[in-house]
Structure formats: C-alpha cells, structure tokens
Design a protein around this motif. Structure first.
Motif, short mmCIF file in Angstrom:
data_model
loop_
_atom_site.label_atom_id
_atom_site.label_comp_id
_atom_site.label_asym_id
_atom_site.label_seq_id
_atom_site.Cartn_x
_atom_site.Cartn_y
_atom_site.Cartn_z
N LYS B 127 0.84 -1.19 0.00
CA LYS B 127 0.00 0.00 0.00
C LYS B 127 0.88 1.24 0.00
CE LYS B 127 -3.75 0.05 2.67
NZ LYS B 127 -4.69 -0.26 3.79
N LYS B 128 0.50 2.18 -0.86
CA LYS B 128 1.27 3.42 -0.94
C LYS B 128 0.49 4.52 -0.26
CE LYS B 128 3.37 1.93 -5.22
NZ LYS B 128 3.72 2.20 -6.61
N PRO B 129 1.01 5.03 0.86
CA PRO B 129 0.24 6.06 1.57
C PRO B 129 0.04 7.30 0.71
CG PRO B 129 2.46 5.83 2.49
CD PRO B 129 2.29 4.75 1.49
N PRO B 130 -1.15 7.89 0.74
CA PRO B 130 -1.43 9.05 -0.12
C PRO B 130 -0.82 10.34 0.43
CG PRO B 130 -3.40 8.42 1.09
CD PRO B 130 -2.33 7.44 1.48
N ILE B 131 0.49 10.34 0.62
CA ILE B 131 1.19 11.55 1.06
C ILE B 131 1.46 12.40 -0.18
CG2 ILE B 131 3.27 12.44 2.20
CD1 ILE B 131 3.54 9.54 3.44
N PRO B 132 1.10 13.69 -0.13
CA PRO B 132 1.28 14.50 -1.33
C PRO B 132 2.71 14.45 -1.84
CG PRO B 132 0.05 15.72 0.35
CD PRO B 132 0.51 14.44 0.99
N GLY B 133 2.88 14.21 -3.14
CA GLY B 133 4.20 14.25 -3.76
C GLY B 133 5.04 13.00 -3.59
N ILE B 134 4.48 11.96 -2.96
CA ILE B 134 5.29 10.77 -2.66
C ILE B 134 5.81 10.10 -3.94
CG2 ILE B 134 3.37 9.11 -2.53
CD1 ILE B 134 4.87 7.90 -0.05
N ASP B 135 5.03 10.19 -5.02
CA ASP B 135 5.41 9.54 -6.29
C ASP B 135 6.80 9.96 -6.75
OD1 ASP B 135 2.73 9.35 -5.91
OD2 ASP B 135 2.20 9.52 -8.03
N SER B 136 7.12 11.25 -6.57
CA SER B 136 8.37 11.75 -7.14
C SER B 136 9.59 11.22 -6.39
CB SER B 136 8.37 13.28 -7.15
OG SER B 136 8.22 13.77 -5.84
N TYR B 137 9.37 10.59 -5.24
CA TYR B 137 10.50 10.04 -4.49
C TYR B 137 10.61 8.52 -4.61
CZ TYR B 137 10.45 14.62 -2.21
OH TYR B 137 10.47 15.96 -1.96
N GLU B 138 9.59 7.91 -5.21
CA GLU B 138 9.58 6.44 -5.27
C GLU B 138 10.74 5.92 -6.10
OE1 GLU B 138 5.65 5.48 -6.66
OE2 GLU B 138 4.75 5.94 -4.70
N GLY B 139 11.42 4.95 -5.57
CA GLY B 139 12.54 4.34 -6.29
C GLY B 139 13.86 5.04 -6.04
N THR B 140 13.82 6.29 -5.54
CA THR B 140 15.06 7.00 -5.24
C THR B 140 15.21 7.18 -3.73
OG1 THR B 140 13.85 9.05 -5.68
CG2 THR B 140 15.28 8.23 -7.42
N SER B 141 14.12 7.62 -3.10
CA SER B 141 14.18 7.84 -1.65
C SER B 141 13.08 7.11 -0.90
CB SER B 141 14.07 9.34 -1.34
OG SER B 141 15.29 9.99 -1.56
N VAL B 142 12.05 6.73 -1.60
CA VAL B 142 10.94 6.01 -0.96
C VAL B 142 10.85 4.61 -1.55
CG1 VAL B 142 8.44 5.92 -0.64
CG2 VAL B 142 9.63 8.11 -0.41
N PHE B 143 10.86 3.62 -0.66
CA PHE B 143 10.82 2.22 -1.10
C PHE B 143 9.75 1.48 -0.31
CE2 PHE B 143 15.05 3.95 -1.47
CZ PHE B 143 15.42 3.63 -2.77
N TYR B 144 9.04 0.58 -0.99
CA TYR B 144 7.97 -0.17 -0.32
C TYR B 144 8.39 -1.60 0.03
CZ TYR B 144 5.31 3.82 -1.88
OH TYR B 144 4.88 5.10 -2.09
N SER B 145 9.59 -1.95 -0.37
CA SER B 145 10.11 -3.26 -0.01
C SER B 145 11.63 -3.18 -0.02
CB SER B 145 9.63 -4.33 -1.00
OG SER B 145 10.13 -4.03 -2.29
N VAL B 146 12.24 -4.18 0.56
CA VAL B 146 13.70 -4.24 0.58
C VAL B 146 14.12 -5.40 -0.31
CG1 VAL B 146 15.76 -4.59 2.00
CG2 VAL B 146 13.84 -3.28 2.90
N LYS B 147 14.73 -5.10 -1.43
CA LYS B 147 15.18 -6.18 -2.30
C LYS B 147 16.63 -6.52 -1.98
CE LYS B 147 11.75 -6.51 -5.66
NZ LYS B 147 10.86 -5.33 -5.60
N LYS B 148 17.46 -5.48 -1.83
CA LYS B 148 18.86 -5.70 -1.45
C LYS B 148 19.18 -4.82 -0.25
CE LYS B 148 21.07 -7.07 -5.77
NZ LYS B 148 21.15 -6.35 -7.04
N MET B 149 19.56 -5.44 0.85
CA MET B 149 19.86 -4.67 2.05
C MET B 149 20.98 -3.67 1.84
SD MET B 149 19.40 -7.36 5.19
CE MET B 149 20.40 -6.40 6.31
N GLU B 150 21.95 -4.07 1.03
CA GLU B 150 23.13 -3.21 0.80
C GLU B 150 22.76 -1.82 0.28
OE1 GLU B 150 26.50 -3.02 1.35
OE2 GLU B 150 25.86 -4.56 2.75
N ALA B 151 21.65 -1.76 -0.45
CA ALA B 151 21.21 -0.49 -1.02
C ALA B 151 20.93 0.55 0.07
CB ALA B 151 19.97 -0.70 -1.88
N PHE B 152 20.80 0.09 1.31
CA PHE B 152 20.44 1.01 2.40
C PHE B 152 21.63 1.34 3.30
CE2 PHE B 152 16.69 -1.07 0.86
CZ PHE B 152 15.82 0.00 0.70
#
Lengths: 106, 342
Positions: B127-152
C-alpha cells in the motif's frame, strides 16, 4: 431503523437507513456511499472502510476494539475519532449518527 | 537466459480457486504450474482472513481461510503441481494457438498450452500512503520493499509502520544504516513481541530512535528526500531528517499486469463465457473473483464450479480431437488411480 449520515470529503451528505444489527459499513455499501471501499467485505482485515465519527457521536459509537486498533495501522491520517465502519454496529441509540468519509481509502 | 519451464497449464494465483483448478485439471491429466505473488498459498484466505471463519463452503459448516487452504493443498497433493511463490506474472505472450509464454518478475519463463487466471482481486502489492508528492521520491528515496539490504547502507533511514515488516527491517537495517528512525502512530505494535523488544533495546542503547506520529508531508528536491513532516500524537508538527523512507502499510490488491495482456476487460474484471470460463483469448481462462459474467457471484464455491468447467475445455486444447469421457470420482477406477486411492 437508524438514520446514518455519511459526509464526503467535499461536504456532500447522504443519509441512509441503517437496520439494527447491520454494520455502518454494510449500510454504506447497501446505499452505494462513495468512499467506503470495504475491500475485505467486513472481516476487519483491510482498513478500507475507515471513517471519522463526528465529535458529538464519538462516545455513543463506542471505543475501538483491539483488532480494529491494529487494522487502523493500515489507514492513513488516523485521528482520535477514527473507526472502521465495519466494526460499528447499528443500534437504535445511533439514530442520527454522522460520520465523515476520508478523501481516500488506501 | 533462464530455462524455460514447459507445462500443460500455468495457473496464475494460488488462492482457493487456483488450488482447486489443480484438482480439476489433474483429473483430466492436465499438468500444472502455479504462480503466486505471495510467499505462500491461499491468496486472500491467507493474506486477508486466515483466522476468519467462512460459513458457505459446501459440507464445511465452518472453516477458516487457513484451514480451507490446507485442506485444498491436501486434496490436490496427488497431482504434483509445482508452486512458484513470490513471483508476479508480468507478461503473457501468445505465440500461436495453445502456445503461450509467460514471464515473471523473478525471471521465470513458462511455455504452456493453456493459462488459467485465478488472480482474485489482482496481485497483492504494498500500500502506498497518499502523502502529497510521494510519487516523485519512489525508487530513489521512498521504497515499499527491501530487495537488497546493501542499497540502504550509510543511509538515514526512516521506517514507518508497526507490523512485522516494519519491525523486522528496522532491526535488520539498523546495523548498516547511518541512522535509523522508526515512526508509528501508537506505542503498540502488531509485530511479534520479540521484535518489539529488540527494537526497544536498540533505542535504549542509543542506536536508533522511535517516534510517535504520522507522516503528513515530504521535503526534498529532484527525487531526493531530505525530511518527512510528521504530525505527532499531541497534534504538533515536526520534521524527521531522512533520505530514505520505507512505509510499511500492508498490502492491497491491484489488478496489475493482467490489464496489459490484451484481454477484454470490464470494470477491471475479465469477461468470460459461462460454458468454459474462457476469456476473449482462446486458451486463456479466468476463474474466481477476477472474472465476470451475467449473474456472477464472488463466492469461493462459484470459483470451484468455474474450475471444473474450465478443465473440460483445457483437456480439449491439450488433446485435440480426443473425446473426454465424463466420470465420477466415486466410481471411476481411472480417476481413483490418479487420486492415489485405488
């Protein structure tokens, strides 16, 4: 019968007849009230029937149950007046109940 | 290139209808592979209401979602279907009559004669919370899952939520993150008590922060987050500095890639005929909650019926020109042999 009023985010109001025993969510679905998604069909498993109970009705609507409190973690902009409408049973005492529907269930 | 899995049928969705489709197809010797986006079978029964009783399954006056799933798994065991979890079917390509290629986001490739879409309400996605402007951060600063821990590693991480995903990732990412903050709307957690205890220990040791509140806005530039604006439980607003936010608000059902497979759709459902439960593409069937037809009821028992009729046509596609002898499991020795009871 208990009259239940749903207030949309834009202020539009819709008053429906709720039968005692039904939930407020079921009343909304039966009357096609927009903004009550109820994805899980009333199992208290999704938080998409989130409503804000108007201040004067908060006490009468009663407290949240523990399962509902957990599920509200999945809702957005949870306030003190937040309830899951599937967990509010319509009773004669709730005749006149007013609830606000969030801008978006998510 | 990955190895192609060749099979008679690919069933998309391991909910009750997908599982029962294995049974019905098994009776007519159609071999199946089952793909599901979740990490376990059961679909909505597993994800939405494992503990909730269901009262309208014939001959089972009361059964929970979890029990129904385990009973179906037992029932289909003789047919040896193979299951592929944590996989979303992203592409369905028709190469010819009864020749389909399916690809998953996990890199699996199938080649099958028939495809059975038993995807319920669609695929479960975060679920993607309806925070205004969240789309523009998805994939760069906002992530909904952890695929590779090292990325963090080395990031200022803000995790939002109070369930197992939120707590598990708080504990797992804390050692590699530059800073870790957990934000939740209350001081109670759905997560396992043991994880909550670990989190509180990390807070006590000064290794991370736990804050109470809900995110209302995001600050940053060019897709890079600098802070999350939070409304505290006392109503006051404050900022949490972060360049990486992980919101864990559970899962929701989205129709997802099914919409892109060239099938006719009606209000996000797949229209089918009621004799074969076939879609507008011959060889592609849709059963259960995802289909629609006049009089459709979204009941598990309707999906079971649909699976039985679908299997009849699937048999014909697998065995062109062959006649299918209708048999009962009570009396047919060949069906009983397949079931391993004779």
């Amino acid at each position: 019968m208990a009259k239940i009023t749903f207030i949309q985010h834009n202020g539009a109001e819709q008053t429906c007849d709720g039968s005692p025993g039904m939930s407020v969510m079921e009343t909304a679905i039966k009357n096609m009230v927009p903004g009550i998604d109820a994805d899980c069909g009333g199992a208290c498993a999704c938080a998409t029937c989130h409503v804000y109970v108007e201040p004067e009705w908060v006490d009468k609507a009663g407290p949240r149950n523990p399962m509902e409190e957990d599920m509200l973690d999945f809702a957005f902009d949870v306030q003190d007046s937040s309830r899951l409408s599937c967990q509010i049973k319509v009773t004669d005492a709730l005749d006149g109940l007013r609830v606000r529907v969030p801008a978006k269930q998510f | 290139m990955s190895d192609v899995i060749t099979t008679d049928a690919v069933i998309i969705g391991a909910g009750p209808c997908g599982l029962f489709a294995v049974f019905e197809l098994g009776l007519v010797d159609v071999k199946c592979h089952v793909v599901d986006i979740l990490d376990r079978p059961g679909g909505q029964c597993a994800e939405l209401y494992p503990e909730k009783p269901i009262y309208d399954i014939p001959a089972l006056p009361i059964v929970t979602g979890a029990e129904l799933t385990s009973r179906l798994l037992e029932q289909i065991k003789p047919f040896g279907a193979e299951f592929h979890y944590n996989q979303m079917v992203t592409e369905l390509i028709k190469h010819g009559d009864n020749d389909f290629e399916l690809k998953t986001d996990g890199g699996l490739v199938f080649r099958s004669k028939v495809v059975v879409i038993a995807a319920g309400g669609g695929s479960f996605q975060p679920k993607k919370p309806p925070i205004p402007g969240i789309d523009s951060y998805e994939g760069t600063s906002v992530f909904y899952s952890v695929k590779k821990m090292e990325a963090f590693r080395g990031r200022d991480v803000l995790i939002v939520g109070g369930g197992d995903s939120a707590l598990d990732w708080t504990i797992n990412l804390q050692p590699i993150a530059k800073s870790m903050t957990l934000l939740h709307r209350r001081d109670d957690f759905r997560a396992a008590p043991d994880s909550v205890k670990k989190m509180r220990e990390l807070v006590a040791e000064g290794k991370m922060q736990f804050r109470l509140g809900q995110v209302t806005g995001l600050k940053g530039e060019a897709g890079v987050l600098s802070a999350a604006t939070v409304k505290g439980n006392d109503g006051a607003t404050f900022d949490i500095a972060t360049n990486t936010m992980l919101p864990f608000f559970g899962l929701t059902m989205k129709l997802g890639p099914v919409a892109e497979w060239g099938l006719n759709l009606h209000e996000n459902l797949v229209p089918v005929d009621t004799a074969k439960f076939e879609t507008s593409t011959p060889g592609v069937f849709a059963i259960g909650d995802i289909n629609t037809y006049p009089g459709k009821l979204k009941l598990i028992l309707s999906g079971f019926h649909e699976a039985a009729l679908m299997a009849q046509q699937a048999f014909k596609y697998k065995n062109p020109g062959e006649r299918l002898l209708f048999q009962y499991t009570t009396s047919s020795s060949s069906l009983q042999k397949k079931l391993g009871v004779n």
